[in-house]
Design an enzyme around this catalytic site. Structure first.
Site, PDB file in Angstrom:
ATOM      1  N   PRO A 264       0.849  -1.201   0.000  1.00  0.00           N
ATOM      2  CA  PRO A 264       0.000   0.000   0.000  1.00  0.00           C
ATOM      3  C   PRO A 264       0.880   1.245   0.000  1.00  0.00           C
ATOM      4  O   PRO A 264       1.785   1.369   0.827  1.00  0.00           O
ATOM      5  CB  PRO A 264      -0.789  -0.127   1.315  1.00  0.00           C
ATOM      6  N   MET A 265       0.612   2.159  -0.941  1.00  0.00           N
ATOM      7  CA  MET A 265       1.427   3.372  -1.076  1.00  0.00           C
ATOM      8  C   MET A 265       0.519   4.562  -1.333  1.00  0.00           C
ATOM      9  O   MET A 265      -0.258   4.561  -2.292  1.00  0.00           O
ATOM     10  CB  MET A 265       2.450   3.221  -2.216  1.00  0.00           C
TER      11      MET A 265
ATOM     12  N   HIS B 211       8.214  -4.669   7.233  1.00  0.00           N
ATOM     13  CA  HIS B 211       9.157  -3.816   6.511  1.00  0.00           C
ATOM     14  C   HIS B 211      10.476  -3.906   7.267  1.00  0.00           C
ATOM     15  O   HIS B 211      10.544  -3.529   8.437  1.00  0.00           O
ATOM     16  CB  HIS B 211       8.646  -2.379   6.467  1.00  0.00           C
TER      17      HIS B 211
ATOM     18  N   GLY C  82      10.505  -4.215   1.690  1.00  0.00           N
ATOM     19  CA  GLY C  82      11.560  -3.223   1.809  1.00  0.00           C
ATOM     20  C   GLY C  82      12.727  -3.459   0.865  1.00  0.00           C
ATOM     21  O   GLY C  82      13.469  -4.424   1.027  1.00  0.00           O
ATOM     22  N   GLY C  83      12.870  -2.590  -0.136  1.00  0.00           N
ATOM     23  CA  GLY C  83      14.050  -2.592  -0.989  1.00  0.00           C
ATOM     24  C   GLY C  83      14.154  -3.718  -1.991  1.00  0.00           C
ATOM     25  O   GLY C  83      15.182  -3.860  -2.662  1.00  0.00           O
TER      26      GLY C  83
ATOM     27  N   LYS D 292       0.734  -4.907   9.099  1.00  0.00           N
ATOM     28  CA  LYS D 292       1.980  -4.526   8.432  1.00  0.00           C
ATOM     29  C   LYS D 292       2.743  -3.615   9.385  1.00  0.00           C
ATOM     30  O   LYS D 292       2.220  -2.590   9.823  1.00  0.00           O
ATOM     31  CB  LYS D 292       1.724  -3.805   7.113  1.00  0.00           C
TER      32      LYS D 292
ATOM     33  N   CYS E 167       3.598   3.269   8.952  1.00  0.00           N
ATOM     34  CA  CYS E 167       3.758   4.585   8.340  1.00  0.00           C
ATOM     35  C   CYS E 167       4.365   5.569   9.344  1.00  0.00           C
ATOM     36  O   CYS E 167       3.866   5.711  10.460  1.00  0.00           O
ATOM     37  CB  CYS E 167       2.411   5.109   7.859  1.00  0.00           C
TER      38      CYS E 167
ATOM     39  N   GLY F 266       7.127  -2.689  -3.147  1.00  0.00           N
ATOM     40  CA  GLY F 266       6.507  -1.370  -3.158  1.00  0.00           C
ATOM     41  C   GLY F 266       6.866  -0.551  -4.373  1.00  0.00           C
ATOM     42  O   GLY F 266       6.337  -0.756  -5.467  1.00  0.00           O
ATOM     43  N   ARG F 267       7.806   0.378  -4.212  1.00  0.00           N
ATOM     44  CA  ARG F 267       8.085   1.365  -5.259  1.00  0.00           C
ATOM     45  C   ARG F 267       8.453   0.749  -6.612  1.00  0.00           C
ATOM     46  O   ARG F 267       8.071   1.268  -7.653  1.00  0.00           O
ATOM     47  CB  ARG F 267       9.189   2.315  -4.787  1.00  0.00           C
TER      48      ARG F 267
END
Length: 337
Positions: free
Chosen positions: A20-21, A175, A216-217, A143, A104, A237-238
Protein backbone atom coordinates in the site's frame (compact mmCIF):
# COMPACT_ATOMS: atom_id res chain seq x y z
CA UNK A 1 11.89 -28.09 -3.08
CA UNK A 2 10.57 -25.11 -5.01
CA UNK A 3 8.59 -22.29 -3.47
CA UNK A 4 5.61 -23.25 -5.59
CA UNK A 5 5.53 -26.66 -3.91
CA UNK A 6 6.53 -25.49 -0.46
CA UNK A 7 3.81 -22.86 -0.07
CA UNK A 8 0.55 -24.23 1.32
CA UNK A 9 -2.78 -23.25 -0.19
CA UNK A 10 -3.41 -20.46 2.32
CA UNK A 11 0.05 -18.97 1.80
CA UNK A 12 -0.10 -19.13 -2.00
CA UNK A 13 -2.87 -16.55 -2.12
CA UNK A 14 -0.57 -13.96 -0.56
CA UNK A 15 2.78 -15.21 -1.87
CA UNK A 16 3.39 -11.88 -3.63
CA UNK A 17 1.75 -8.51 -3.06
CA UNK A 18 2.13 -4.85 -3.97
CA UNK A 19 2.59 -2.63 -0.94
CA UNK A 20 0.00 0.00 0.00
CA UNK A 21 1.43 3.37 -1.08
CA UNK A 22 -0.21 6.75 -0.58
CA UNK A 23 -1.24 8.45 -3.85
CA UNK A 24 0.11 5.49 -5.83
CA UNK A 25 -1.93 2.34 -5.22
CA UNK A 26 -5.18 4.00 -6.23
CA UNK A 27 -8.05 2.14 -7.82
CA UNK A 28 -6.73 3.09 -11.28
CA UNK A 29 -3.25 1.71 -10.59
CA UNK A 30 -4.75 -1.48 -9.21
CA UNK A 31 -6.97 -1.99 -12.25
CA UNK A 32 -3.95 -1.42 -14.49
CA UNK A 33 -1.93 -3.95 -12.45
CA UNK A 34 -4.52 -6.56 -13.33
CA UNK A 35 -3.57 -6.32 -17.01
CA UNK A 36 -0.14 -7.62 -15.91
CA UNK A 37 -0.90 -10.09 -13.11
CA UNK A 38 -3.95 -11.96 -11.89
CA UNK A 39 -2.44 -13.58 -8.80
CA UNK A 40 -0.78 -10.65 -7.04
CA UNK A 41 -2.52 -9.53 -3.86
CA UNK A 42 -3.22 -5.81 -4.19
CA UNK A 43 -3.60 -3.29 -1.38
CA UNK A 44 -5.36 0.05 -1.27
CA UNK A 45 -3.67 3.18 -0.09
CA UNK A 46 -3.97 3.56 3.66
CA UNK A 47 -7.47 4.83 4.49
CA UNK A 48 -8.06 6.29 7.94
CA UNK A 49 -10.99 5.23 10.07
CA UNK A 50 -12.12 8.85 10.18
CA UNK A 51 -12.33 9.05 6.39
CA UNK A 52 -14.50 5.94 6.23
CA UNK A 53 -16.78 6.80 9.13
CA UNK A 54 -17.23 10.49 8.41
CA UNK A 55 -16.16 11.13 4.81
CA UNK A 56 -18.65 11.37 1.96
CA UNK A 57 -19.26 9.85 -0.43
CA UNK A 58 -17.90 6.58 0.93
CA UNK A 59 -17.25 5.44 -2.64
CA UNK A 60 -14.41 7.98 -2.75
CA UNK A 61 -12.49 6.01 -0.14
CA UNK A 62 -13.68 2.45 -0.72
CA UNK A 63 -14.65 2.25 -4.38
CA UNK A 64 -12.93 -0.27 -6.62
CA UNK A 65 -13.46 -2.32 -9.77
CA UNK A 66 -14.24 -6.02 -9.52
CA UNK A 67 -11.16 -6.88 -11.60
CA UNK A 68 -8.98 -5.79 -8.66
CA UNK A 69 -9.58 -8.94 -6.57
CA UNK A 70 -7.83 -10.30 -4.58
CA UNK A 71 -7.87 -6.94 -2.83
CA UNK A 72 -7.05 -5.82 0.71
CA UNK A 73 -8.04 -2.60 2.44
CA UNK A 74 -5.33 -1.05 4.61
CA UNK A 75 -6.72 0.85 7.58
CA UNK A 76 -5.07 3.60 9.58
CA UNK A 77 -6.32 4.05 13.11
CA UNK A 78 -5.89 3.00 16.73
CA UNK A 79 -9.35 3.05 18.31
CA UNK A 80 -10.45 -0.58 18.52
CA UNK A 81 -14.14 0.20 18.16
CA UNK A 82 -13.67 2.41 15.11
CA UNK A 83 -11.35 -0.11 13.48
CA UNK A 84 -13.86 -2.89 14.07
CA UNK A 85 -16.63 -0.82 12.52
CA UNK A 86 -14.47 -0.01 9.50
CA UNK A 87 -13.44 -3.66 9.12
CA UNK A 88 -17.10 -4.66 9.02
CA UNK A 89 -17.77 -1.99 6.40
CA UNK A 90 -14.82 -3.26 4.34
CA UNK A 91 -16.16 -6.81 4.44
CA UNK A 92 -19.59 -5.56 3.39
CA UNK A 93 -17.99 -3.79 0.45
CA UNK A 94 -16.40 -7.05 -0.65
CA UNK A 95 -12.77 -6.63 0.36
CA UNK A 96 -10.81 -9.87 0.78
CA UNK A 97 -8.66 -8.73 3.71
CA UNK A 98 -8.29 -5.89 6.19
CA UNK A 99 -4.76 -4.80 7.08
CA UNK A 100 -3.77 -2.56 9.98
CA UNK A 101 -1.02 -0.02 9.28
CA UNK A 102 1.66 -0.16 11.98
CA UNK A 103 4.46 1.13 9.77
CA UNK A 104 3.76 4.58 8.34
CA UNK A 105 6.15 7.15 9.91
CA UNK A 106 4.58 10.46 8.86
CA UNK A 107 4.01 13.25 11.40
CA UNK A 108 0.33 13.48 10.52
CA UNK A 109 -0.42 9.88 11.40
CA UNK A 110 1.78 9.98 14.52
CA UNK A 111 -0.25 12.87 15.90
CA UNK A 112 -3.38 10.75 15.50
CA UNK A 113 -1.80 7.59 16.95
CA UNK A 114 -1.70 5.88 13.57
CA UNK A 115 1.07 3.96 11.87
CA UNK A 116 4.58 3.11 13.09
CA UNK A 117 4.17 4.82 16.48
CA UNK A 118 1.82 1.96 17.39
CA UNK A 119 4.84 -0.35 17.61
CA UNK A 120 5.39 1.27 20.99
CA UNK A 121 1.88 0.21 22.07
CA UNK A 122 1.53 -3.50 21.23
CA UNK A 123 -1.35 -3.96 23.66
CA UNK A 124 -3.31 -1.29 21.80
CA UNK A 125 -2.66 -3.09 18.50
CA UNK A 126 -3.73 -6.37 20.12
CA UNK A 127 -7.00 -4.81 21.30
CA UNK A 128 -7.63 -3.54 17.77
CA UNK A 129 -6.94 -6.94 16.22
CA UNK A 130 -9.32 -8.68 18.65
CA UNK A 131 -12.09 -6.20 17.92
CA UNK A 132 -11.60 -6.36 14.16
CA UNK A 133 -11.53 -10.17 14.10
CA UNK A 134 -14.71 -10.29 16.16
CA UNK A 135 -16.41 -8.06 13.61
CA UNK A 136 -15.44 -9.87 10.38
CA UNK A 137 -14.83 -13.29 8.85
CA UNK A 138 -12.14 -12.12 6.39
CA UNK A 139 -8.45 -12.12 7.43
CA UNK A 140 -7.19 -9.32 9.67
CA UNK A 141 -3.47 -8.76 9.12
CA UNK A 142 -0.77 -6.36 10.32
CA UNK A 143 1.98 -4.53 8.43
CA UNK A 144 4.74 -3.26 10.71
CA UNK A 145 8.43 -2.30 10.93
CA UNK A 146 11.22 -4.12 12.76
CA UNK A 147 11.12 -1.34 15.34
CA UNK A 148 11.01 2.40 15.97
CA UNK A 149 13.61 4.84 17.27
CA UNK A 150 15.69 3.30 20.07
CA UNK A 151 13.71 0.08 20.34
CA UNK A 152 15.73 -3.13 20.41
CA UNK A 153 15.24 -4.85 17.04
CA UNK A 154 15.31 -8.26 18.72
CA UNK A 155 13.57 -8.07 22.09
CA UNK A 156 11.04 -5.34 21.27
CA UNK A 157 10.03 -6.86 17.93
CA UNK A 158 9.61 -10.30 19.50
CA UNK A 159 7.46 -8.76 22.24
CA UNK A 160 5.31 -6.85 19.74
CA UNK A 161 4.73 -9.93 17.58
CA UNK A 162 4.01 -12.13 20.61
CA UNK A 163 1.39 -9.79 22.06
CA UNK A 164 -0.39 -9.17 18.75
CA UNK A 165 -0.22 -12.85 17.75
CA UNK A 166 -1.75 -13.82 21.10
CA UNK A 167 -4.67 -11.58 20.18
CA UNK A 168 -5.28 -13.74 17.12
CA UNK A 169 -3.26 -12.17 14.31
CA UNK A 170 -1.61 -14.86 12.20
CA UNK A 171 -0.26 -12.81 9.30
CA UNK A 172 2.43 -10.14 9.61
CA UNK A 173 4.19 -8.30 6.78
CA UNK A 174 7.37 -6.75 8.12
CA UNK A 175 9.16 -3.82 6.51
CA UNK A 176 12.75 -4.76 7.25
CA UNK A 177 13.80 -1.30 8.47
CA UNK A 178 13.33 0.65 11.62
CA UNK A 179 11.23 3.81 11.46
CA UNK A 180 12.91 6.81 13.09
CA UNK A 181 10.02 8.97 14.20
CA UNK A 182 12.43 11.53 15.62
CA UNK A 183 14.94 13.02 13.21
CA UNK A 184 13.97 11.53 9.84
CA UNK A 185 11.28 12.60 7.37
CA UNK A 186 8.82 10.06 5.95
CA UNK A 187 10.81 10.09 2.70
CA UNK A 188 14.08 9.47 4.52
CA UNK A 189 12.47 6.64 6.46
CA UNK A 190 12.01 4.79 3.17
CA UNK A 191 15.76 4.73 2.48
CA UNK A 192 18.01 5.89 5.32
CA UNK A 193 17.46 3.25 8.03
CA UNK A 194 19.43 0.18 6.94
CA UNK A 195 17.62 -2.89 5.72
CA UNK A 196 17.87 -5.88 8.04
CA UNK A 197 16.48 -8.87 6.16
CA UNK A 198 18.13 -11.44 8.51
CA UNK A 199 16.05 -10.03 11.39
CA UNK A 200 12.83 -10.87 9.54
CA UNK A 201 14.21 -14.30 8.62
CA UNK A 202 14.95 -14.98 12.30
CA UNK A 203 11.41 -13.91 13.19
CA UNK A 204 10.06 -16.59 10.86
CA UNK A 205 12.41 -19.15 12.38
CA UNK A 206 11.29 -18.29 15.90
CA UNK A 207 7.56 -18.18 15.00
CA UNK A 208 7.11 -20.86 12.32
CA UNK A 209 3.38 -21.08 13.02
CA UNK A 210 2.85 -17.49 11.83
CA UNK A 211 2.76 -16.24 8.26
CA UNK A 212 5.69 -13.83 8.02
CA UNK A 213 6.05 -11.69 4.91
CA UNK A 214 8.91 -9.35 4.09
CA UNK A 215 8.95 -5.87 2.54
CA UNK A 216 11.56 -3.22 1.81
CA UNK A 217 14.05 -2.59 -0.99
CA UNK A 218 13.17 -5.65 -3.08
CA UNK A 219 13.41 -4.91 -6.80
CA UNK A 220 13.50 -8.13 -8.83
CA UNK A 221 11.65 -11.41 -8.98
CA UNK A 222 14.98 -13.19 -8.46
CA UNK A 223 15.25 -11.38 -5.12
CA UNK A 224 11.68 -12.44 -4.35
CA UNK A 225 12.57 -16.07 -5.04
CA UNK A 226 15.55 -15.80 -2.68
CA UNK A 227 13.46 -14.21 0.07
CA UNK A 228 10.85 -16.96 -0.26
CA UNK A 229 13.42 -19.48 0.91
CA UNK A 230 13.34 -17.68 4.28
CA UNK A 231 9.82 -16.25 4.67
CA UNK A 232 6.26 -16.96 3.55
CA UNK A 233 5.59 -14.02 1.24
CA UNK A 234 7.12 -10.97 -0.37
CA UNK A 235 5.66 -7.48 -0.69
CA UNK A 236 7.16 -5.09 -3.27
CA UNK A 237 6.51 -1.37 -3.16
CA UNK A 238 8.08 1.36 -5.26
CA UNK A 239 9.60 -0.94 -7.88
CA UNK A 240 6.17 -2.39 -8.69
CA UNK A 241 4.91 1.13 -9.31
CA UNK A 242 7.86 2.75 -11.07
CA UNK A 243 8.61 -0.33 -13.17
CA UNK A 244 5.20 -2.01 -13.47
CA UNK A 245 6.39 -4.50 -16.11
CA UNK A 246 7.94 -6.37 -13.17
CA UNK A 247 4.42 -7.60 -12.40
CA UNK A 248 4.15 -9.32 -15.78
CA UNK A 249 6.46 -12.09 -14.61
CA UNK A 250 4.84 -12.73 -11.24
CA UNK A 251 2.18 -15.24 -12.25
CA UNK A 252 4.57 -17.45 -14.19
CA UNK A 253 7.69 -17.22 -12.04
CA UNK A 254 6.06 -17.37 -8.60
CA UNK A 255 2.76 -19.15 -9.21
CA UNK A 256 3.58 -21.35 -12.21
CA UNK A 257 0.72 -19.90 -14.25
CA UNK A 258 0.61 -17.93 -17.47
CA UNK A 259 0.15 -14.20 -16.91
CA UNK A 260 -2.36 -12.07 -18.82
CA UNK A 261 0.12 -9.87 -20.76
CA UNK A 262 2.39 -11.08 -23.55
CA UNK A 263 3.82 -7.59 -24.04
CA UNK A 264 3.68 -4.08 -22.66
CA UNK A 265 1.58 -2.96 -25.61
CA UNK A 266 -0.86 -5.80 -25.00
CA UNK A 267 -1.25 -4.65 -21.40
CA UNK A 268 -1.77 -1.03 -22.41
CA UNK A 269 -4.37 -1.96 -25.02
CA UNK A 270 -6.15 -4.25 -22.58
CA UNK A 271 -6.48 -1.25 -20.28
CA UNK A 272 -8.31 0.87 -22.89
CA UNK A 273 -11.88 -0.23 -21.97
CA UNK A 274 -11.22 0.59 -18.31
CA UNK A 275 -9.87 4.03 -19.26
CA UNK A 276 -13.00 4.74 -21.28
CA UNK A 277 -15.24 3.57 -18.43
CA UNK A 278 -13.49 5.88 -15.97
CA UNK A 279 -13.64 8.79 -18.43
CA UNK A 280 -17.37 8.19 -18.81
CA UNK A 281 -17.62 8.39 -15.01
CA UNK A 282 -15.96 11.80 -15.04
CA UNK A 283 -12.36 10.92 -14.24
CA UNK A 284 -9.55 12.91 -15.88
CA UNK A 285 -7.25 11.09 -18.30
CA UNK A 286 -4.06 12.20 -16.54
CA UNK A 287 -5.31 10.86 -13.20
CA UNK A 288 -5.55 7.42 -14.83
CA UNK A 289 -2.55 7.37 -17.16
CA UNK A 290 -0.05 8.72 -14.62
CA UNK A 291 0.16 5.16 -13.31
CA UNK A 292 1.40 3.90 -16.70
CA UNK A 293 4.30 6.33 -17.13
CA UNK A 294 6.88 3.69 -16.18
CA UNK A 295 5.44 0.91 -18.35
CA UNK A 296 7.78 1.41 -21.31
CA UNK A 297 10.90 1.98 -19.24
CA UNK A 298 13.91 1.05 -21.37
CA UNK A 299 11.93 0.73 -24.62
CA UNK A 300 12.61 2.88 -27.71
CA UNK A 301 10.15 5.76 -27.54
CA UNK A 302 9.48 5.24 -23.85
CA UNK A 303 10.49 8.79 -23.00
CA UNK A 304 8.31 10.21 -25.79
CA UNK A 305 5.40 8.14 -24.46
CA UNK A 306 5.87 9.61 -20.98
CA UNK A 307 6.34 13.14 -22.28
CA UNK A 308 3.26 13.01 -24.50
CA UNK A 309 1.03 11.92 -21.64
CA UNK A 310 2.64 14.29 -19.13
CA UNK A 311 2.22 17.30 -21.43
CA UNK A 312 -1.24 16.63 -22.82
CA UNK A 313 -3.30 14.17 -20.74
CA UNK A 314 -4.34 16.91 -18.28
CA UNK A 315 -5.96 19.02 -21.01
CA UNK A 316 -9.71 19.32 -21.21
CA UNK A 317 -11.26 16.73 -23.51
CA UNK A 318 -8.27 14.38 -23.49
CA UNK A 319 -9.36 10.82 -24.13
CA UNK A 320 -8.47 7.50 -25.69
CA UNK A 321 -7.26 9.08 -28.91
CA UNK A 322 -4.52 10.90 -27.03
CA UNK A 323 -3.63 7.68 -25.22
CA UNK A 324 -3.41 5.83 -28.54
CA UNK A 325 -1.23 8.61 -29.96
CA UNK A 326 1.15 8.13 -27.03
CA UNK A 327 1.26 4.37 -27.65
CA UNK A 328 2.12 4.95 -31.31
CA UNK A 329 5.37 6.63 -30.21
CA UNK A 330 6.69 3.42 -28.63
CA UNK A 331 8.53 0.52 -30.23
CA UNK A 332 8.67 -2.50 -27.99
CA UNK A 333 11.43 -5.02 -28.76
CA UNK A 334 10.42 -8.64 -28.68
CA UNK A 335 10.78 -9.71 -25.07
CA UNK A 336 10.05 -12.87 -23.18
CA UNK A 337 8.22 -12.30 -19.92
Amino acid sequence: MTNLIKANSADRGRLFSVAPMMDWTTRDYRAFARTLTKRTLLYTEMVTTGAILHGTPRERFLGYNEVEHPLALQLGGSDAGELAECAAIAEAWGYDEVNLNVGCPSDRVQNNMIGACLMGYPEKVADAVRAMQAAVSIPVTVKCRIGIDDQDEDADLERFIAIVADAGCEVFTVHARKAWLQGLSPKQNRDVPPLNYPRVHRLKQSRPELHIGINGGIKTLAECQEQLTHVDSVMVGREAYQNPWLLAGVDEQLFGEQGPAASRLDAAKAFRPYIQQRLDEGAKLNHITRHLLGLFQGCPGGRRFRRHLSEHAHKEGSGLRLFDDALSLVHEPELVV
